[in-house]
Design a protein around this motif. Sequence first.
Motif, PDB file in Angstrom:
ATOM      1  N   ASP A   1      -2.475  -7.334   2.661  1.00 21.48           N
ATOM      2  CA  ASP A   1      -3.250  -6.128   2.945  1.00 21.48           C
ATOM      3  C   ASP A   1      -3.905  -5.735   1.638  1.00 21.48           C
ATOM      4  O   ASP A   1      -3.212  -5.413   0.669  1.00 21.48           O
ATOM      5  N   LEU A   2      -5.232  -5.766   1.594  1.00 22.52           N
ATOM      6  CA  LEU A   2      -5.955  -5.517   0.351  1.00 22.52           C
ATOM      7  C   LEU A   2      -6.314  -4.044   0.202  1.00 22.52           C
ATOM      8  O   LEU A   2      -6.413  -3.315   1.199  1.00 22.52           O
ATOM      9  N   PRO A   3      -6.488  -3.600  -1.049  1.00 19.97           N
ATOM     10  CA  PRO A   3      -6.773  -2.182  -1.302  1.00 19.97           C
ATOM     11  C   PRO A   3      -8.012  -1.664  -0.574  1.00 19.97           C
ATOM     12  O   PRO A   3      -8.086  -0.476  -0.243  1.00 19.97           O
ATOM     13  N   ASP A   4      -8.976  -2.534  -0.292  1.00 19.51           N
ATOM     14  CA  ASP A   4     -10.204  -2.082   0.376  1.00 19.51           C
ATOM     15  C   ASP A   4     -10.047  -1.996   1.896  1.00 19.51           C
ATOM     16  O   ASP A   4     -11.003  -1.718   2.615  1.00 19.51           O
ATOM     17  N   GLY A   5      -8.830  -2.232   2.385  1.00 18.87           N
ATOM     18  CA  GLY A   5      -8.567  -2.131   3.814  1.00 18.87           C
ATOM     19  C   GLY A   5      -8.696  -3.441   4.569  1.00 18.87           C
ATOM     20  O   GLY A   5      -8.356  -3.517   5.742  1.00 18.87           O
ATOM     21  N   THR A   6      -9.188  -4.490   3.918  1.00 18.03           N
ATOM     22  CA  THR A   6      -9.282  -5.788   4.580  1.00 18.03           C
ATOM     23  C   THR A   6      -7.950  -6.524   4.469  1.00 18.03           C
ATOM     24  O   THR A   6      -7.054  -6.108   3.731  1.00 18.03           O
ATOM     25  N   THR A   7      -7.840  -7.591   5.210  1.00 22.61           N
ATOM     26  CA  THR A   7      -6.619  -8.389   5.184  1.00 22.61           C
ATOM     27  C   THR A   7      -6.965  -9.858   4.987  1.00 22.61           C
ATOM     28  O   THR A   7      -8.096 -10.280   5.239  1.00 22.61           O
TER      29      THR A   7
END
Length: 102
Positions: free
Chosen positions: A25-31
């Motif tokens: 789970d990336l900080p920008d909301g993407t995965t």
Amino acid sequence: MSTFESVLDSFLGHARRRPDAVLFDLPDGTTLSYRDTAELVHRIAARLRADGVQPGDRVAMQVDKSPEAIALYLATLQVGGVFLPLNTAYTGREVDYFLGDA
């Protein structure tokens, strides 16, 4: 007697069994899924081989913690290399020491 499974084998097993499961789970909301990461690992491994990395070679990289850094670690294992992560805060002198000692 227990069997030993390497980090690479464990990752690849998860990628085969649950390719669409979220790994990061990336900080920008993407995965990033296991499939996404496995594809990145294979691309990096191909690049390492193309660059002449042979089993037992050291692969040193000064990188921040990231999914790409983990993919580089796994790709290094895939080609039989030894991963040497270097802290991004190391000075030039410290990097020189670790490279010389590796």
